[in-house]
Design a protein around this motif. Structure first.
Motif, PDB file in Angstrom:
ATOM      1  N   GLU A 268      -2.847  18.246  -3.011  1.00  0.00           N
ATOM      2  CA  GLU A 268      -4.217  18.662  -3.309  1.00  0.00           C
ATOM      3  C   GLU A 268      -5.099  17.429  -3.458  1.00  0.00           C
ATOM      4  O   GLU A 268      -4.633  16.359  -3.840  1.00  0.00           O
ATOM      5  CB  GLU A 268      -4.281  19.483  -4.605  1.00  0.00           C
ATOM      6  N   GLY A 269      -6.368  17.606  -3.185  1.00  0.00           N
ATOM      7  CA  GLY A 269      -7.331  16.530  -3.343  1.00  0.00           C
ATOM      8  C   GLY A 269      -8.696  16.965  -2.855  1.00  0.00           C
ATOM      9  O   GLY A 269      -8.907  18.138  -2.543  1.00  0.00           O
ATOM     10  N   GLN A 270      -9.607  15.990  -2.765  1.00  0.00           N
ATOM     11  CA  GLN A 270     -10.942  16.283  -2.273  1.00  0.00           C
ATOM     12  C   GLN A 270     -11.645  14.982  -1.935  1.00  0.00           C
ATOM     13  O   GLN A 270     -11.309  13.921  -2.469  1.00  0.00           O
ATOM     14  CB  GLN A 270     -11.750  17.052  -3.325  1.00  0.00           C
ATOM     15  N   PRO A 271     -12.626  15.032  -1.037  1.00  0.00           N
ATOM     16  CA  PRO A 271     -13.435  13.834  -0.781  1.00  0.00           C
ATOM     17  C   PRO A 271     -14.092  13.387  -2.088  1.00  0.00           C
ATOM     18  O   PRO A 271     -14.595  14.217  -2.843  1.00  0.00           O
ATOM     19  CB  PRO A 271     -14.461  14.318   0.239  1.00  0.00           C
ATOM     20  N   PHE A 272     -14.077  12.103  -2.340  1.00  0.00           N
ATOM     21  CA  PHE A 272     -14.594  11.569  -3.598  1.00  0.00           C
ATOM     22  C   PHE A 272     -16.088  11.320  -3.488  1.00  0.00           C
ATOM     23  O   PHE A 272     -16.557  10.587  -2.623  1.00  0.00           O
ATOM     24  CB  PHE A 272     -13.876  10.271  -3.955  1.00  0.00           C
ATOM     25  N   GLU A 273     -16.824  11.944  -4.396  1.00  0.00           N
ATOM     26  CA  GLU A 273     -18.275  11.805  -4.393  1.00  0.00           C
ATOM     27  C   GLU A 273     -18.784  11.338  -5.743  1.00  0.00           C
ATOM     28  O   GLU A 273     -19.954  11.514  -6.073  1.00  0.00           O
ATOM     29  CB  GLU A 273     -18.924  13.142  -4.024  1.00  0.00           C
ATOM     30  N   GLY A 296     -11.682  11.853 -13.624  1.00  0.00           N
ATOM     31  CA  GLY A 296     -12.011  13.252 -13.389  1.00  0.00           C
ATOM     32  C   GLY A 296     -11.449  13.804 -12.093  1.00  0.00           C
ATOM     33  O   GLY A 296     -11.227  15.013 -11.980  1.00  0.00           O
ATOM     34  N   LYS A 297     -11.216  12.935 -11.104  1.00  0.00           N
ATOM     35  CA  LYS A 297     -10.843  13.407  -9.765  1.00  0.00           C
ATOM     36  C   LYS A 297      -9.424  13.046  -9.345  1.00  0.00           C
ATOM     37  O   LYS A 297      -8.791  13.780  -8.597  1.00  0.00           O
ATOM     38  CB  LYS A 297     -11.823  12.847  -8.731  1.00  0.00           C
ATOM     39  N   GLY A 298      -8.933  11.878  -9.769  1.00  0.00           N
ATOM     40  CA  GLY A 298      -7.569  11.530  -9.395  1.00  0.00           C
ATOM     41  C   GLY A 298      -7.416  10.152  -8.791  1.00  0.00           C
ATOM     42  O   GLY A 298      -8.219   9.243  -9.054  1.00  0.00           O
ATOM     43  N   ALA A 309      -9.823  11.594  -2.984  1.00  0.00           N
ATOM     44  CA  ALA A 309      -9.250  11.632  -4.327  1.00  0.00           C
ATOM     45  C   ALA A 309      -8.073  12.594  -4.353  1.00  0.00           C
ATOM     46  O   ALA A 309      -8.241  13.803  -4.152  1.00  0.00           O
ATOM     47  CB  ALA A 309     -10.310  12.053  -5.336  1.00  0.00           C
ATOM     48  N   VAL A 310      -6.881  12.074  -4.607  1.00  0.00           N
ATOM     49  CA  VAL A 310      -5.655  12.879  -4.625  1.00  0.00           C
ATOM     50  C   VAL A 310      -5.423  13.385  -6.047  1.00  0.00           C
ATOM     51  O   VAL A 310      -5.341  12.589  -6.994  1.00  0.00           O
ATOM     52  CB  VAL A 310      -4.446  12.050  -4.163  1.00  0.00           C
ATOM     53  N   SER A 311      -5.287  14.706  -6.200  1.00  0.00           N
ATOM     54  CA  SER A 311      -5.104  15.273  -7.536  1.00  0.00           C
ATOM     55  C   SER A 311      -3.698  15.816  -7.785  1.00  0.00           C
ATOM     56  O   SER A 311      -3.308  16.016  -8.932  1.00  0.00           O
ATOM     57  CB  SER A 311      -6.127  16.385  -7.786  1.00  0.00           C
ATOM     58  N   ARG A 312      -2.944  16.042  -6.708  1.00  0.00           N
ATOM     59  CA  ARG A 312      -1.580  16.572  -6.876  1.00  0.00           C
ATOM     60  C   ARG A 312      -0.732  16.039  -5.727  1.00  0.00           C
ATOM     61  O   ARG A 312      -1.152  16.095  -4.556  1.00  0.00           O
ATOM     62  CB  ARG A 312      -1.598  18.098  -6.884  1.00  0.00           C
ATOM     63  N   LEU A 313       0.465  15.541  -6.040  1.00  0.00           N
ATOM     64  CA  LEU A 313       1.294  14.914  -5.018  1.00  0.00           C
ATOM     65  C   LEU A 313       2.771  15.014  -5.406  1.00  0.00           C
ATOM     66  O   LEU A 313       3.103  15.421  -6.519  1.00  0.00           O
ATOM     67  CB  LEU A 313       0.867  13.472  -4.757  1.00  0.00           C
ATOM     68  N   GLN A 314       3.626  14.606  -4.467  1.00  0.00           N
ATOM     69  CA  GLN A 314       5.059  14.850  -4.678  1.00  0.00           C
ATOM     70  C   GLN A 314       5.890  13.908  -3.827  1.00  0.00           C
ATOM     71  O   GLN A 314       5.718  13.846  -2.606  1.00  0.00           O
ATOM     72  CB  GLN A 314       5.375  16.307  -4.305  1.00  0.00           C
ATOM     73  N   TRP A 315       6.791  13.179  -4.456  1.00  0.00           N
ATOM     74  CA  TRP A 315       7.786  12.421  -3.704  1.00  0.00           C
ATOM     75  C   TRP A 315       8.747  13.408  -3.054  1.00  0.00           C
ATOM     76  O   TRP A 315       9.033  14.464  -3.617  1.00  0.00           O
ATOM     77  CB  TRP A 315       8.575  11.482  -4.604  1.00  0.00           C
TER      78      TRP A 315
END
Length: 339
Positions: A268-273, A296-298, A309-315
């Motif tokens: 999960e993530g989003q463009p950082f603004e 606030g964003k990651g 901006a990455v908010s959720r990730l996984q090896w």
């Protein structure tokens, strides 16, 4: 009117449930049976498991029995050959309703149905004909999409339109969430259309304007099958493009990158603004560089145009983590190069 429903994945389940509910409510239809893909190996065990539609059909049998209705006949074939046609013909169906069944219907098969067949497709046909219309709409950052019910034709998704619903997209949808939305909308649209069909005698229905539909208007476009390797992130793409890919490839194949030889899934993530996002871009850092964090964003990663901006990730082979939990175990992550 006797209906054979053909479908396999979860997106088709609400439509099957709607048809069964109509039958139990005495709305002029009968489920002659379902046609679904054969059980196939799943998971690490490789044990053959039934399709989502098959599981749902079995689950409906209890409620049907309580009201004195027979269980739903299930047909599963590797291919639609003469044996399959014989089994279908024995159910004496009038109409075929298909939603993501997974196989092509030939003229001999369609000839078993006096009223022919109709197909549900989760796009605004003629846009995105093919197997992956939902990821395609997300990848292309469409502002709207829809569901279409068309007459089955020998050319894929080229049949006349019987009903269509358009709805807006927020830009935050994943393939998982948009599939759930399209599944419910499709079921409602199908139930409404089927009620209109059932209100007419079969002879009158086949000749009615309602059943003829309208030719598809506009330039057709097609979408291709998605492969596992399509989830690989090219950090030279823009933040907007990477965001669309992360959303389009959830829940499969998931987007992934590499960090010091290890596979890292970006969930999960989003463009950082946020504040300073323009400044980060102006540093001309190499695409894929982990720039830092925003509380606030990651985790902020430089792309070919903008910051993601990455908010959720996984090896790989580890559990998924929110960005804060991830950073607790990867304190030297900032400054590394992804990809």
């Amino acid at each position: 009117m006797r209906i054979l429903f053909a479908g396999s994945p979860g997106i088709a389940v609400p439509s099957l449930e709607a048809l069964s509910a109509m039958e139990l409510a005495g709305e002029g239809i009968a489920l002659a049976g379902i046609l679904t893909n054969a059980d196939s190996p799943k998971g690490r065990s490789g044990k053959p498991e039934p399709t989502d539609v098959s599981v749902a059909a079995s689950g409906l049998d209890t409620a049907r029995a309580e009201k004195g209705f027979p269980p739903i006949a299930q047909l599963k074939f590797e291919k639609l050959d003469a044996a399959a046609r014989e089994a279908v013909a024995a159910l004496k169906p009038d109409l075929l309703i298909s939603f993501a069944y997974g196989k092509i219907f030939g003229p001999k098969f369609l000839g078993l149905f006096p009223l022919g067949g109709i197909n549900i497709h989760p796009s605004l046909l003629p846009k995105y004909r093919g197997a992956t219309p939902i990821p395609a709409a997300i990848l292309n950052r469409e502002k709207e999409t829809g569901v279409s019910i068309q007459k089955l034709a020998l050319e894929m998704d080229a049949g006349d339109i019987l009903a269509q619903e358009k709805f807006p997209l927020s830009g935050n949808e994943t393939t998982a969430s948009l599939s759930e939305d399209a599944a419910q909308r499709s079921a409602e649209l199908l139930a409404s259309l089927t009620r209109e069909f059932a209100a007419l005698p079969k002879e009158a229905l086949s000749k009615s304007a309602l059943f003829q539909g309208k030719s598809q208007e506009g330039e057709p476009s097609c979408c291709s099958l998605i492969r596992k390797e399509d989830g690989h992130i090219d950090w030279k793409l823009s933040a907007l493009e990477i965001d669309a890919r992360v959303r389009a490839f959830t829940p499969w194949p998931l987007c992934f990158t590499a960090q010091e030889g290890q596979t890292l899934y970006i969930l999960e993530g989003q463009p950082f603004e946020g504040p300073g996002s323009g400044g980060q871009t102006e540093t001309k850092a190499a695409p894929g560089i982990v720039l830092g964090i925003d509380r606030g964003k990651g985790i902020l990663v430089q792309t070919g145009d903008g910051v993601y901006a990455v908010s959720r990730l996984q090896w790989q082979a580890k559990k998924a983590l929110d960005w804060k939990s991830f950073m607790n175990g990867a304190r030297d992550f900032v400054g590394t190069l992804l990809g």
